[in-house]
Each structure stands twice: as C-alpha cells, then as structure tokens.
Scaffold this motif. Structure first.
Motif, PDB file in Angstrom:
ATOM      1  N   LEU A  84       0.596  -1.209   0.130  1.00  9.42           N
ATOM      2  CA  LEU A  84       0.147   0.095   0.063  1.00  9.42           C
ATOM      3  C   LEU A  84       0.735   1.512   0.121  1.00  9.42           C
ATOM      4  CD1 LEU A  84      -2.752  -1.051   2.463  1.00  9.42           C
ATOM      5  CD2 LEU A  84      -2.839  -1.009   0.035  1.00  9.42           C
ATOM      6  N   TRP A  85       2.032   1.223   0.845  1.00  4.13           N
ATOM      7  CA  TRP A  85       2.606   2.319   0.963  1.00  4.13           C
ATOM      8  C   TRP A  85       3.484   2.910  -0.545  1.00  4.13           C
ATOM      9  CZ3 TRP A  85       8.362   3.500   1.082  1.00  4.13           C
ATOM     10  CH2 TRP A  85       8.562   4.732   1.391  1.00  4.13           C
ATOM     11  N   HIS A  86       4.079   1.719  -1.243  1.00  2.00           N
ATOM     12  CA  HIS A  86       4.607   1.975  -2.300  1.00  2.00           C
ATOM     13  C   HIS A  86       3.983   1.774  -3.804  1.00  2.00           C
ATOM     14  CE1 HIS A  86       5.625  -2.400  -2.672  1.00  2.00           C
ATOM     15  NE2 HIS A  86       5.459  -2.410  -4.056  1.00  2.00           N
ATOM     16  N   LYS A  87       2.749   1.434  -3.729  1.00  2.00           N
ATOM     17  CA  LYS A  87       1.830   1.156  -4.965  1.00  2.00           C
ATOM     18  C   LYS A  87       0.814   2.200  -4.876  1.00  2.00           C
ATOM     19  CE  LYS A  87       3.363  -2.457  -7.300  1.00  2.00           C
ATOM     20  NZ  LYS A  87       3.765  -2.154  -8.908  1.00  2.00           N
ATOM     21  N   ILE A  88       0.376   2.642  -3.567  1.00  2.00           N
ATOM     22  CA  ILE A  88      -0.598   3.732  -3.437  1.00  2.00           C
ATOM     23  C   ILE A  88      -0.126   5.080  -3.010  1.00  2.00           C
ATOM     24  CG2 ILE A  88      -3.061   3.918  -2.747  1.00  2.00           C
ATOM     25  CD1 ILE A  88      -2.853   1.650  -4.482  1.00  2.00           C
ATOM     26  N   TYR A  89       0.541   4.890  -1.846  1.00  2.00           N
ATOM     27  CA  TYR A  89       0.603   6.283  -1.006  1.00  2.00           C
ATOM     28  C   TYR A  89       1.697   6.879  -1.965  1.00  2.00           C
ATOM     29  CZ  TYR A  89       2.485   9.501   2.368  1.00  2.00           C
ATOM     30  OH  TYR A  89       2.903  10.634   3.064  1.00  2.00           O
ATOM     31  N   LEU A  90       3.019   6.244  -2.096  1.00  2.00           N
ATOM     32  CA  LEU A  90       4.048   7.202  -2.687  1.00  2.00           C
ATOM     33  C   LEU A  90       3.493   7.737  -4.249  1.00  2.00           C
ATOM     34  CD1 LEU A  90       7.338   5.485  -1.796  1.00  2.00           C
ATOM     35  CD2 LEU A  90       6.311   7.200  -0.911  1.00  2.00           C
ATOM     36  N   PRO A  91       3.049   6.963  -5.136  1.00  2.00           N
ATOM     37  CA  PRO A  91       2.588   7.268  -6.398  1.00  2.00           C
ATOM     38  C   PRO A  91       1.560   8.507  -6.629  1.00  2.00           C
ATOM     39  CG  PRO A  91       2.193   5.020  -6.299  1.00  2.00           C
ATOM     40  CD  PRO A  91       2.912   5.224  -5.139  1.00  2.00           C
ATOM     41  N   TYR A  92       0.618   8.111  -5.716  1.00  2.00           N
ATOM     42  CA  TYR A  92      -0.815   8.926  -5.738  1.00  2.00           C
ATOM     43  C   TYR A  92      -0.935  10.108  -4.852  1.00  2.00           C
ATOM     44  CZ  TYR A  92      -1.860   5.262  -9.218  1.00  2.00           C
ATOM     45  OH  TYR A  92      -1.770   4.444 -10.137  1.00  2.00           O
ATOM     46  N   PHE A  93       0.057   9.955  -3.682  1.00  2.00           N
ATOM     47  CA  PHE A  93      -0.235  10.945  -2.908  1.00  2.00           C
ATOM     48  C   PHE A  93       0.995  11.716  -2.537  1.00  2.00           C
ATOM     49  CE2 PHE A  93      -3.659   8.182  -1.527  1.00  2.00           C
ATOM     50  CZ  PHE A  93      -4.449   8.625  -1.001  1.00  2.00           C
ATOM     51  N   LYS A  94       2.435  11.020  -3.014  1.00  2.00           N
ATOM     52  CA  LYS A  94       3.449  11.824  -3.101  1.00  2.00           C
ATOM     53  C   LYS A  94       4.235  12.054  -4.420  1.00  2.00           C
ATOM     54  CE  LYS A  94       5.687  12.334   0.572  1.00  2.00           C
ATOM     55  NZ  LYS A  94       5.732  13.536   1.534  1.00  2.00           N
ATOM     56  N   ASN A  95       3.360  11.656  -5.343  1.00  2.00           N
ATOM     57  CA  ASN A  95       3.716  11.885  -6.691  1.00  2.00           C
ATOM     58  C   ASN A  95       4.931  11.367  -7.123  1.00  2.00           C
ATOM     59  OD1 ASN A  95       2.646  12.721  -9.350  1.00  2.00           O
ATOM     60  ND2 ASN A  95       3.943  14.699  -9.078  1.00  2.00           N
ATOM     61  N   ILE A  96       5.657  10.248  -6.366  1.00  2.00           N
ATOM     62  CA  ILE A  96       6.913   9.582  -7.002  1.00  2.00           C
ATOM     63  C   ILE A  96       6.541   8.549  -8.015  1.00  2.00           C
ATOM     64  CG2 ILE A  96       8.678   8.124  -6.020  1.00  2.00           C
ATOM     65  CD1 ILE A  96       8.382   9.436  -3.418  1.00  2.00           C
ATOM     66  N   LYS A  97       7.171   8.714  -9.125  1.00  2.00           N
ATOM     67  CA  LYS A  97       6.879   7.731 -10.293  1.00  2.00           C
ATOM     68  C   LYS A  97       7.942   6.994 -10.559  1.00  2.00           C
ATOM     69  CE  LYS A  97       3.024  10.427 -10.976  1.00  2.00           C
ATOM     70  NZ  LYS A  97       1.629   9.650 -10.618  1.00  2.00           N
ATOM     71  N   VAL A  98       7.684   5.886 -11.011  1.00  2.00           N
ATOM     72  CA  VAL A  98       8.455   4.889 -11.435  1.00  2.00           C
ATOM     73  C   VAL A  98       8.484   4.921 -12.998  1.00  2.00           C
ATOM     74  CG1 VAL A  98       9.213   2.463 -11.618  1.00  2.00           C
ATOM     75  CG2 VAL A  98       8.690   3.443  -9.482  1.00  2.00           C
ATOM     76  N   VAL A  99       9.800   4.977 -13.597  1.00  2.00           N
ATOM     77  CA  VAL A  99       9.786   5.215 -14.888  1.00  2.00           C
ATOM     78  C   VAL A  99      10.633   3.827 -15.695  1.00  2.00           C
ATOM     79  CG1 VAL A  99      10.491   6.874 -17.055  1.00  2.00           C
ATOM     80  CG2 VAL A  99       9.554   7.760 -14.544  1.00  2.00           C
ATOM     81  N   THR A 100      10.121   3.516 -16.743  1.00  2.00           N
ATOM     82  CA  THR A 100      10.566   2.082 -17.424  1.00  2.00           C
ATOM     83  C   THR A 100      11.256   2.578 -18.807  1.00  2.00           C
ATOM     84  OG1 THR A 100       8.587   1.330 -17.914  1.00  2.00           O
ATOM     85  CG2 THR A 100       9.753   0.605 -15.868  1.00  2.00           C
TER      86      THR A 100
END
Length: 377
Positions: free
Chosen positions: A220-236
């Motif tokens: 929940l922290w790295h799949k929901i909170y970080l990308p959708y609340f902290k706007n941290i994106k993983v780019v491939t």
C-alpha cells in the motif's frame, strides 16, 4: 502427478504447476504476452513520444537541483544500459543509487565503478545492516520456501523508495523491461518480494534477532501512497524503445569495459547460488526457462537455442560445493545446517501469513484501469 508437458512456442513447462495450454500446445504465458502485452507495448514513435514527454517532465521537476532523478544500479546489464541511455541519450542528471546487501560479486563492483566513473556521476551507496540481513536470510532458508532471495530483493526497492520519499525525488528510473522480462516467474517459484507480512511471519518463526534497521515497506505504501499521494513515479525507459539485450551487452563492453555475467541476475553471489543451484535442485524450478521464454517471444533467441542451453546444468558442477560452503559460512551456518535446510520438506508462501489476496485484487484493478499489462495469475 501431472503429466509433463512443454510449450510448443517457448520453453515453459509443467514445472510451473499452474501452467495451461491451448489446443495448439501454446502456454498461457505466451498467450498473455501475445494478447495483452504485445498489442499495447510501443517501441516505435508512439513509445518514443511518450518517453520524450516523460523526460521533459523529469528535467522540469529537477531544474536547479543537484540531480533530476535516481537510478537504482545493480551492475547488471539492464540497469547499466539504462544509466548509459539516461545520461548520453536522454540528457538526464541521475544520482546513481546502489544498495549493498553484502553479496556483490567483484564483477558487479567493477561494473558499477566503471559506469559511474566514465559517465562522471555521483554514486550513493546504502549498506544494509548485515547482521539483520544475515538473520533474515537464514530464516528464509529454514522456512523451506523457494523464494529465499526475498530479503535481498525487498531491501533493494524498499531502500530506494524511502530515499526518494525522504529527499523528495519525484522520479525513479528502473531497468525493468518487457524485452527480456515479458514472462514473469510463476508465483510458486518467486512469491511477491514486497509482502512484508510474510517477511515478518517467517522472521518471527525462524529469526534470532529483532528487526530494527532492515528497510521494510508495504504494497500500500509503495503502490498507492507514494505514487498517488507523494507523486513519486517509477519510469521504465527501456519499454519505450527497441531494446536488444546482446546489443546492449556489446555496447557496454566496448564503451565502458563492462564485464558480462554468465546469466541474468548473477551480479549477486547469493542470487547466483539461489537461482542456479538452490531453486532447480531443491524445487525443480529453473529460472532460465522464464528468461529464455521472454527472449524467444521478443525475437532474441530461438526455441531450439533455448532447449540446447537448458541441457547444461545452470551451475558449475565441479565448484558448486565451494559456493555451498561460501554461502553457509557467510551466513554463520555450518555446511551441515544449510544441507539440512536443503533436505527439509519443501514449503510454499501459502504455509505462512501473506497478502496474496491484496496483490490479486490490486493486479485486477490495475489491469482494468489500463495501468498494468500481463500478470493475469
């Protein structure tokens, strides 16, 4: 016992107990790729245009900062090629982020050093608490599950996510790609490394010391909170362009003096032992089948070449006892203790607390929203 069968298109077989075949003998892994991934995977102008927009956003966000993104660096081919691409082709200013879990091969150390030095980059290395890592890895061996590499893998991405969150870095670039990884390891072979509930349960049953410093994350922290609340994106980025593994290897070798590994993921001595010996000999799972199947589907290897390669053992039969002793000694186990773990009854992730239901629900939702491809089981 299920009758042995091998896919007529790739080399996946019934050592994956959940595999299914269509009327032509083609497995569900191949059909998932052909029906779900390939039609929605763009390496032409569409992919490059999408990547261009992403790179512009990264540069804008990073303007005036020491670096505009972070790239996790293992010393493997994917992360090494990504680093070259990011700097020399995309014009990014990454911080190179390396997690030292205590198992780096000398090749990996050399590869990281030459890449960072020749690209004139800064390297940040996070060293995992070795006593806690050691304790967790012993616990996983004693648990009897096949995914004994979970503590190492979990520490890699948990540490990088926490670093990005702490220093407000909005973009993490990874070398994940469909070109060499379009087939996923079956869940029974390699269960989700991010399931901290399972890690805690196995540690509670078999660990000796409390977890204080080991980096634990949650889905929940790295799949929901970080990308959708902290706007941290993983780019491939490797998914947005043609990426041919052997061509990347040759470029890295000629341009940087990079050293090639015998097999994917062998930059870690632990992973080399685990994937080449422990998994196939104890459980009958040969991850080369997954790796070769991906290369077959993306036109980088023929099925005949894969079948021929699979005839050879994935480890050096003359020297495997040295690797066995090395792993045992490094984990403060006797060879007899590690051998007892090897001979003990095989278990699965289902024998311990887990969050499989949450992962399954999340995967279905992500596919429905068009945010994920493949991974139907």
């Amino acid at each position: 016992m299920k009758e042995y069968k091998i896919c007529t298109s790739c080399v996946m077989d019934t050592t994956d107990s959940m595999i299914t075949f269509d009327e032509y003998g083609v497995c569900d892994h191949c059909n998932t790729f052909l029906e779900d991934i390939k039609p929605n995977w763009y390496t032409d102008e569409r992919g490059l245009d999408e990547l261009k927009r992403t790179i512009e956003a990264i540069k804008k966000e990073g303007a005036g900062k020491d670096f505009d993104c972070i790239i996790g660096m293992s010393g493997g081919v994917d992360s090494s090629y990504l680093l070259y691409l990011a700097v020399e082709k995309l014009g990014l200013r990454p911080l190179v982020f390396h997690v030292d879990a205590g198992w780096n091969s000398q090749q990996a150390v050399n590869n990281i050093e030459v890449m960072v030095d020749k690209l004139n980059l800064d390297l940040f290395t996070e060293v995992i608490d070795w006593e806690e890592m050691k304790d967790l890895q012993r616990a996983f061996f004693k648990s009897g599950v096949p995914h004994v590499d979970t503590p190492q893998d979990h520490s890699f991405f948990a540490t990088m996510y926490k670093f990005a969150n702490k220093y407000k870095i909005k973009h993490i670039l990874t070398g994940a790609n469909y070109s060499t990884e379009c087939i996923r390891n079956p869940k029974e072979w390699m269960y989700f490394q991010s399931d901290s509930i399972q890690i805690r349960d196995i540690h509670k049953k078999f660990g000796r010391r409390p977890i204080k410093n080991f980096p634990l994350t949650s889905i929940l922290w790295h799949k929901i909170y970080l990308p959708y609340f902290k706007n941290i994106k993983v780019v491939t980025p490797l998914n947005n362009m043609p990426y041919i593994k052997q061509e990347a290897v040759e470029l890295l070798k000629s341009k940087f003096g990079w050293q090639e590994y015998p097999q994917k993921h062998f930059e870690s001595r632990f992973t080399r032992f685990y994937e080449s010996y422990w998994l196939p000999e104890k459980f009958g799972y040969d991850v080369r089948k997954v790796q070769y199947a991906s290369l077959i589907l993306t036109g980088q290897m023929t099925r005949e070449e894969a079948l021929e390669s699979l005839k050879a053992k994935p480890y050096d039969e003359e020297n495997i006892h040295h690797d066995f002793e090395f792993v045992a000694n490094k984990l403060d186990m006797s060879v007899e203790e590690l051998r007892e773990c090897f001979n003990a009854k095989n278990k699965t992730y289902k024998d311990y607390k887990n969050q499989e239901s949450i992962y399954s629900l999340g995967a279905k939702l992500m596919r429905r929203l068009g945010l994920a491809k493949g991974g139907k089981r």
